[in-house]
Design an enzyme around this catalytic site. Structure first.
Site, mmCIF file in Angstrom:
data_model
loop_
_atom_site.group_PDB
_atom_site.id
_atom_site.type_symbol
_atom_site.label_atom_id
_atom_site.label_comp_id
_atom_site.label_asym_id
_atom_site.label_seq_id
_atom_site.Cartn_x
_atom_site.Cartn_y
_atom_site.Cartn_z
ATOM 1 N N ASP A 62 0.842 -1.199 0.000
ATOM 2 C CA ASP A 62 0.000 0.000 0.000
ATOM 3 C C ASP A 62 0.878 1.250 0.000
ATOM 4 O O ASP A 62 1.698 1.452 0.902
ATOM 5 C CB ASP A 62 -0.893 -0.013 1.246
ATOM 6 N N ASP A 63 0.720 2.081 -1.032
ATOM 7 C CA ASP A 63 1.395 3.391 -1.109
ATOM 8 C C ASP A 63 2.915 3.299 -1.241
ATOM 9 O O ASP A 63 3.632 4.210 -0.831
ATOM 10 C CB ASP A 63 1.077 4.255 0.115
ATOM 11 N N CYS A 102 -6.463 3.876 -3.542
ATOM 12 C CA CYS A 102 -6.594 2.514 -3.019
ATOM 13 C C CYS A 102 -7.663 1.628 -3.660
ATOM 14 O O CYS A 102 -7.372 0.651 -4.328
ATOM 15 C CB CYS A 102 -6.835 2.579 -1.521
ATOM 16 N N ARG A 106 -7.289 -1.480 -6.466
ATOM 17 C CA ARG A 106 -7.511 -2.870 -6.064
ATOM 18 C C ARG A 106 -8.614 -3.537 -6.882
ATOM 19 O O ARG A 106 -8.542 -4.724 -7.211
ATOM 20 C CB ARG A 106 -7.836 -2.919 -4.571
ATOM 21 N N LYS A 155 -5.382 -6.138 3.797
ATOM 22 C CA LYS A 155 -6.367 -5.070 3.583
ATOM 23 C C LYS A 155 -7.229 -5.377 2.357
ATOM 24 O O LYS A 155 -6.717 -5.577 1.260
ATOM 25 C CB LYS A 155 -5.623 -3.745 3.401
ATOM 26 N N HIS A 157 -10.633 -3.463 1.253
ATOM 27 C CA HIS A 157 -10.956 -2.132 0.741
ATOM 28 C C HIS A 157 -11.795 -2.120 -0.535
ATOM 29 O O HIS A 157 -11.672 -1.233 -1.371
ATOM 30 C CB HIS A 157 -9.671 -1.319 0.519
ATOM 31 N N SER A 180 -8.533 1.014 4.756
ATOM 32 C CA SER A 180 -7.193 1.476 5.103
ATOM 33 C C SER A 180 -6.997 1.626 6.609
ATOM 34 O O SER A 180 -7.925 1.959 7.348
ATOM 35 C CB SER A 180 -6.905 2.816 4.430
ATOM 36 N N HIS A 263 1.368 2.297 4.026
ATOM 37 C CA HIS A 263 0.383 3.372 4.182
ATOM 38 C C HIS A 263 0.505 3.965 5.582
ATOM 39 O O HIS A 263 0.689 3.243 6.557
ATOM 40 C CB HIS A 263 -1.012 2.765 3.974
ATOM 41 N N ASP A 315 -0.200 -0.638 -4.918
ATOM 42 C CA ASP A 315 -1.480 -0.140 -5.423
ATOM 43 C C ASP A 315 -1.392 1.260 -6.013
ATOM 44 O O ASP A 315 -2.197 1.654 -6.847
ATOM 45 C CB ASP A 315 -2.561 -0.189 -4.329
ATOM 46 N N ASN A 316 -0.442 2.059 -5.557
ATOM 47 C CA ASN A 316 -0.237 3.408 -6.090
ATOM 48 C C ASN A 316 1.047 3.961 -5.495
ATOM 49 O O ASN A 316 1.687 3.320 -4.650
ATOM 50 C CB ASN A 316 -1.417 4.343 -5.792
ATOM 51 N N LYS A 336 1.074 9.598 -5.186
ATOM 52 C CA LYS A 336 -0.308 9.152 -4.996
ATOM 53 C C LYS A 336 -1.290 10.301 -5.229
ATOM 54 O O LYS A 336 -1.048 11.442 -4.855
ATOM 55 C CB LYS A 336 -0.457 8.621 -3.570
#
Length: 525
Positions: A62-63, A102, A106, A155, A157, A180, A263, A315-316, A336
């Site tokens: 994540d991130d 996010c 996904r 996660k 989401h 998140s 994240h 994811d980003n 992001k």
């Protein structure tokens, strides 16, 4: 491979011949033709001589920024397990996601569709009443159709109500958080505001940890996650992933490991606290790297290294406003929340011993939306009945000579349906739109964000092969490229609409929604 050659020869009635080298009296030209023919048999089966459907592991961070691990950035903290994965596999330097946020990202990974097509945008929160539609076919369902065991630890989401949970979308097992880790009343940013004003109300309910199985429903195993719990999440999800691998040592499996880290707010176990010498972010990345090592080791322990594909990506890009608690996308622009390269181009490594060429790099454009159709081909599964946007990237995966990107154009949607850019392998056409930026400012070092400012980009063409940082507009130099990408944009708007030009797409599909009567099934955390 020998069996495949025999099948190839037999199909052309070579089985009728008795081939004895000492008896061949063929002319050199015929010998050459025969040699080329046999070589062709190898090429036909060039997809790494896959003789049995592989296990599939997707580790989704994540991130994470493009430059946050050594194979892509040369960090000041070690990432030995990801280094080893790159040495034993293939790095993808132009691997992108559908959107730089996010839930949208996904949804695209799991369905093989642009997120816009299936109605998922932004980041769904605990007040959201939508989720992934039951009519969509997920990667887990594709794998289940071939008898795979499927699990997700981490996660989700994509909708937190029971009708949207992973076990309603092809997963046998889910253990993790519904959205998140910052959607939480103990977020440091909220605590700082409450310290200034004790009457400040939290925008978030308590964060739950959920355990769910396809056969037995769900239970909330922790209804109020605390900082001490967050410190253990990376380790806990890794241990459950390793256990799942061992439980399926004689059965094909799909493991999805979407870590809540890196994240913000950042948390790390005591084992890795202070270990990097580069602050909390470095510690957290080192624990993620450890997790990768544990998963790869578990695959080796069950003797499945040569029959398991492992994908590592994010994811980003980094949430830059959080300063030292965010990563870096250098040399890419922004992060992001933008569709500049720093927002949606991700550090990606894929490993499959004996199949994916070790220590190699792919610089061709490909994406998370390509994973579903590629895995479907690898395991012999049918593609979803509904239209998808992903392409089979096996030639890129296996390093085939002269393999090219399957995407003539990639559509860059963000912010509730704005078509912000369209790109090809080399060029990217950016449309006028507002975007957030730090504009060169440095963030803080205490885990709290600084405010973005809003800038606006003009119509711009970037030559990504020669200007990966998107600094120079070359639209006057390449008018024919602008024309081609404008045509691609028109197709995007026709199918998926465009908020910026007030177009309504003809191929939009609705997300899943909480319908009348579902209230009794709602989970209001």
């Amino acid at each position: 491979m020998k069996r495949q050659i025999v099948r190839c020869l037999a199909s052309r009635r070579y089985s009728q011949w008795t081939l004895r080298y000492s008896q061949w009296t063929l002319r050199p030209t015929v010998v050459l033709i025969a040699a080329l023919f046999v070589a062709h048999c190898f090429v036909v089966d060039s997809y790494a001589a896959v003789t049995s459907p592989p296990n599939v592991v997707v580790i989704f961070i994540d991130d994470m920024g493009y430059a946050d691990i050594n194979p892509f950035g040369g960090t000041k903290y070690p990432t030995p397990h990801l280094d080893a994965m790159a040495a034993n596999g293939r790095t993808f330097t132009d691997f992108v996601v559908s959107s730089a946020v996010c839930s949208a990202s996904r949804s695209a990974l799991l369905t093989g569709c642009y997120h816009r097509r299936i109605g998922i945008s932004g980041a769904l929160g605990p007040k959201s009443n939508i989720g992934i539609n039951a009519d969509e076919t997920t990667l887990a369902e594709v794998c289940r159709s071939k008898g795979y065991s499927t699990a997700i630890f981490g996660k989700w989401h994509l909708g937190h109500h029971p009708k949207f949970l992973p076990t309603q979308h092809g997963f046998d097992v889910f253990y993790g958080i519904p959205y998140s880790n910052d959607m939480w009343p103990l977020h440091p940013d909220y605590l700082a505001r409450r310290a200034k004003n004790p009457n400040t109300k939290s925008p978030w309910p308590d964060l739950p940890m959920i355990s769910s199985t396809r056969d037995h429903g769900y239970e909330i195993v922790n209804d109020n996650v605390q900082p001490s719990d967050q410190e253990q999440m990376t380790r806990q999800f890794t241990e459950k992933a390793v256990e799942f691998i061992h439980q399926n040592d004689d059965h094909p499996f799909f493991l999805y490991l979407p870590h809540p880290m890196v994240h913000v707010p950042l948390y790390v176990s005591e084992t890795f606290r202070g270990k990097s010498g580069q602050g909390l972010f470095g510690d957290v990345v080192m624990e993620v790297d450890w997790s990768v090592g544990q998963v790869v080791q578990a695959i080796e322990d069950i003797g499945a290294t040569e029959n398991t594909i492992v994908v590592f990506t994010s994811d980003n890009g980094p949430w830059l406003s959080y300063g030292t608690h965010a990563g870096h996308a250098t040399p890419l622009r922004e992060g992001k929340g933008t569709m500049f390269e720093g927002g949606y181009r991700e550090p990606t490594i894929m490993q499959w011993k004996g199949k994916i060429p070790a220590g190699t790099t792919c610089d061709k454009l490909c994406s998370t939306i390509d994973l579903l159709p590629t895995v479907a081909k690898l395991i012999g599964a049918e593609l979803p009945e509904k239209k998808i946007d992903g392409k089979d990237i096996r030639p890129l995966l296996f390093g085939e000579q002269d393999a090219v990107s399957p995407h003539d154009a990639f559509w860059c949607y963000y912010k509730g349906g704005e078509l912000q850019a369209v790109r090809s392998e080399r060029f990217k056409l950016m449309f006028p739109h507002a975007y957030r930026t730090l504009d060169g400012r440095e963030g803080r070092s205490d885990g709290l964000p600084i405010s973005y400012k809003m800038n606006k980009t003009a119509l711009s063409l970037f030559d990504l092969d020669n200007d990966i940082s998107e600094t120079t507009d070359v639209k006057e130099k390449y008018p024919e490229v602008v024309k081609e990408l404008m045509a691609a944009a028109e197709q995007a708007r026709k199918e998926l609409g465009d908020k910026l030009t007030k177009r309504t797409g003809s191929e939009l599909r609705a997300p899943g929604k909480m319908a009348e009567g579902d209230e009794s099934m709602a989970l209001n955390w």
